[in-house]
Design an enzyme around this catalytic site. Structure first.
Site, PDB file in Angstrom:
ATOM      1  N   ASP A  21     -10.122  11.957   2.337  1.00  0.00           N
ATOM      2  CA  ASP A  21     -10.063  11.350   1.064  1.00  0.00           C
ATOM      3  C   ASP A  21     -10.224   9.860   1.279  1.00  0.00           C
ATOM      4  O   ASP A  21      -9.873   9.213   2.324  1.00  0.00           O
ATOM      5  CB  ASP A  21      -9.374  11.673  -0.082  1.00  0.00           C
ATOM      6  N   SER A  22     -10.350   9.100  -0.054  1.00  0.00           N
ATOM      7  CA  SER A  22     -10.221   7.675   0.011  1.00  0.00           C
ATOM      8  C   SER A  22      -8.943   7.100   0.064  1.00  0.00           C
ATOM      9  O   SER A  22      -8.636   6.001   0.448  1.00  0.00           O
ATOM     10  CB  SER A  22     -10.960   7.071  -1.246  1.00  0.00           C
ATOM     11  N   CYS A  84     -12.768  14.895  -1.254  1.00  0.00           N
ATOM     12  CA  CYS A  84     -12.958  13.873  -2.199  1.00  0.00           C
ATOM     13  C   CYS A  84     -14.222  14.317  -3.018  1.00  0.00           C
ATOM     14  O   CYS A  84     -15.169  14.773  -2.247  1.00  0.00           O
ATOM     15  CB  CYS A  84     -13.155  12.588  -1.317  1.00  0.00           C
ATOM     16  N   GLU A 164      -3.500   5.746  -7.524  1.00  0.00           N
ATOM     17  CA  GLU A 164      -3.206   5.162  -6.186  1.00  0.00           C
ATOM     18  C   GLU A 164      -2.230   4.117  -6.011  1.00  0.00           C
ATOM     19  O   GLU A 164      -1.404   4.036  -5.143  1.00  0.00           O
ATOM     20  CB  GLU A 164      -4.640   4.786  -5.633  1.00  0.00           C
ATOM     21  N   CYS A 196     -11.833  15.103  -9.604  1.00  0.00           N
ATOM     22  CA  CYS A 196     -11.494  13.806  -8.905  1.00  0.00           C
ATOM     23  C   CYS A 196      -9.947  14.279  -8.186  1.00  0.00           C
ATOM     24  O   CYS A 196      -9.302  14.842  -8.999  1.00  0.00           O
ATOM     25  CB  CYS A 196     -11.328  12.549  -9.368  1.00  0.00           C
ATOM     26  N   HIS A 198      -7.552  12.894  -7.095  1.00  0.00           N
ATOM     27  CA  HIS A 198      -6.469  12.316  -7.484  1.00  0.00           C
ATOM     28  C   HIS A 198      -5.901  12.755  -8.804  1.00  0.00           C
ATOM     29  O   HIS A 198      -4.726  12.574  -9.230  1.00  0.00           O
ATOM     30  CB  HIS A 198      -6.842  10.749  -7.825  1.00  0.00           C
TER      31      HIS A 198
HETATM   32  N1  DGL Z   1     -10.220  11.129  -4.974  1.00  0.00           N
HETATM   33  C1  DGL Z   1     -11.433  10.778  -4.741  1.00  0.00           C
HETATM   34  C2  DGL Z   1     -12.518  11.785  -5.599  1.00  0.00           C
HETATM   35  O1  DGL Z   1     -12.129  13.029  -5.673  1.00  0.00           O
HETATM   36  C3  DGL Z   1     -12.032   9.231  -4.802  1.00  0.00           C
HETATM   37  C4  DGL Z   1     -11.494   8.515  -5.669  1.00  0.00           C
HETATM   38  C5  DGL Z   1     -12.179   7.162  -5.452  1.00  0.00           C
HETATM   39  O2  DGL Z   1     -11.444   6.557  -4.453  1.00  0.00           O
HETATM   40  O3  DGL Z   1     -12.612   6.559  -6.309  1.00  0.00           O
HETATM   41  O4  DGL Z   1     -13.616  11.526  -6.346  1.00  0.00           O
END
Ligand code: DGL
Length: 276
Positions: A21-22, A84, A164, A196, A198
């Site tokens: 993931d990011s 992600c 984050e 997402c 996150h």
């Molecule tokens: N957690 C990621 C997602 O599911 C990326 C969030 C991001 O870095 O913008 O999209």
């Protein structure tokens, strides 16, 4: 790959599952996989140097996803989980094509779409990054399976960077969530997809906002069971966990280390890796 000469499930593949993931979002997915498959060794890559992915161009996200997948393959992974939504939305097909026959891939979108359809929801809300909403992938996949289904999408770009940074379960996060979810498009829903990885970290705040009148869904558990099914089908399940999980980041951030420790329940081996 695994032993395919028998119909019984064979636990014989000690290779790792790569998860990327990011940043910390994919840890929600890694954690779910670890619960369902505690004998599997995980190698996590958080591309903290490039987050947020949600604001990047399609080409940039594809380049990051390709490079990280190559790295995970070099670490001898039997499967790569694109943990992600932004990368799953714009890079999944490309990765499948590029690494055809070399490694199994799972993305976070397909299992969540399938689950939403199976549950029969009709007024579905989707919140996600700009990249995921811009790709329209959730609307298209849901509508292909059920034309009558209503899908309302909303880009919520502040949420991933906020999470984050460790801003959740506080006044600031509640205000930001309220501001987004009070949008007209987010009313009258029977379900809301946290598109997402996150967002499971702010799930309880979102539930509180809707006073439990809207079903909140994320991909963590459904994806973990899909990973189990895919590995089992290929006889690639592992017999035992022989070493501790490995966590790589492309840039050190304290919030990543703190959240990874929280999920792991103990010290983690975190290594900064420049793969660019
Ligand atoms: N957690 C990621 C997602 O599911 C990326 C969030 C991001 O870095 O913008 O999209």
């Amino acid at each position: 790959m695994g032993n395919k000469d028998t119909n019984r499930t064979v636990y014989n593949d000690q290779k790792s599952i790569g998860v990327f993931d990011s940043g910390i979002g994919g840890l929600t997915v890694a954690n779910a996989i670890n619960k369902v498959l505690p004998k599997e060794h995980l190698i996590y890559f958080g591309d903290t140097a490039h987050l947020p992915y949600g604001d990047k161009s399609v080409d940039a996200i594809r380049y990051y996803a390709l490079r990280i997948s190559k790295f995970l393959l070099e670490q001898d992974c039997k499967m790569i989980v694109i943990a992600c939504n932004s990368a799953s939305a714009v890079a999944s097909d490309m990765l499948l094509e590029f690494f055809k026959g070399k490694v199994l891939f799972a993305n976070v979108i397909d299992p969540l779409v399938q689950y939403t359809i199976e549950k029969g929801y009709q007024n579905v809300g989707v919140i996600a990054t700009k990249a995921t909403i811009g790709s329209n992938v959730y609307r298209e996949k849901l509508k292909t399976k059920d034309q009558k289904l209503k899908v309302n999408q909303l880009a919520t770009p502040l949420l991933a960077p906020m999470i984050e940074e460790g801003f959740f379960n506080n006044n600031i996060s509640q205000e930001v969530i309220k501001k987004y979810l009070s949008d007209d498009s987010m009313q009258g829903l029977d379900s809301l997809l946290l598109a997402c990885t996150h967002y499971p970290l702010i799930r309880s705040e979102i539930e509180l906002y809707y006073k439990e009148k809207v079903q909140i869904l994320d991909s963590c558990d459904v994806l973990a069971y899909q990973v189990k099914e895919m590995l089992s089908k290929e006889n690639l399940l592992s017999a035992k966990l022989s070493k501790s999980h490995k966590y790589y980041v492309s840039d050190f951030t304290q919030s990543f280390e703190d959240t990874a420790k929280l999920f792991n329940g103990s010290e983690i081996e975190l290594e900064v890796k420049n793969i660019w």
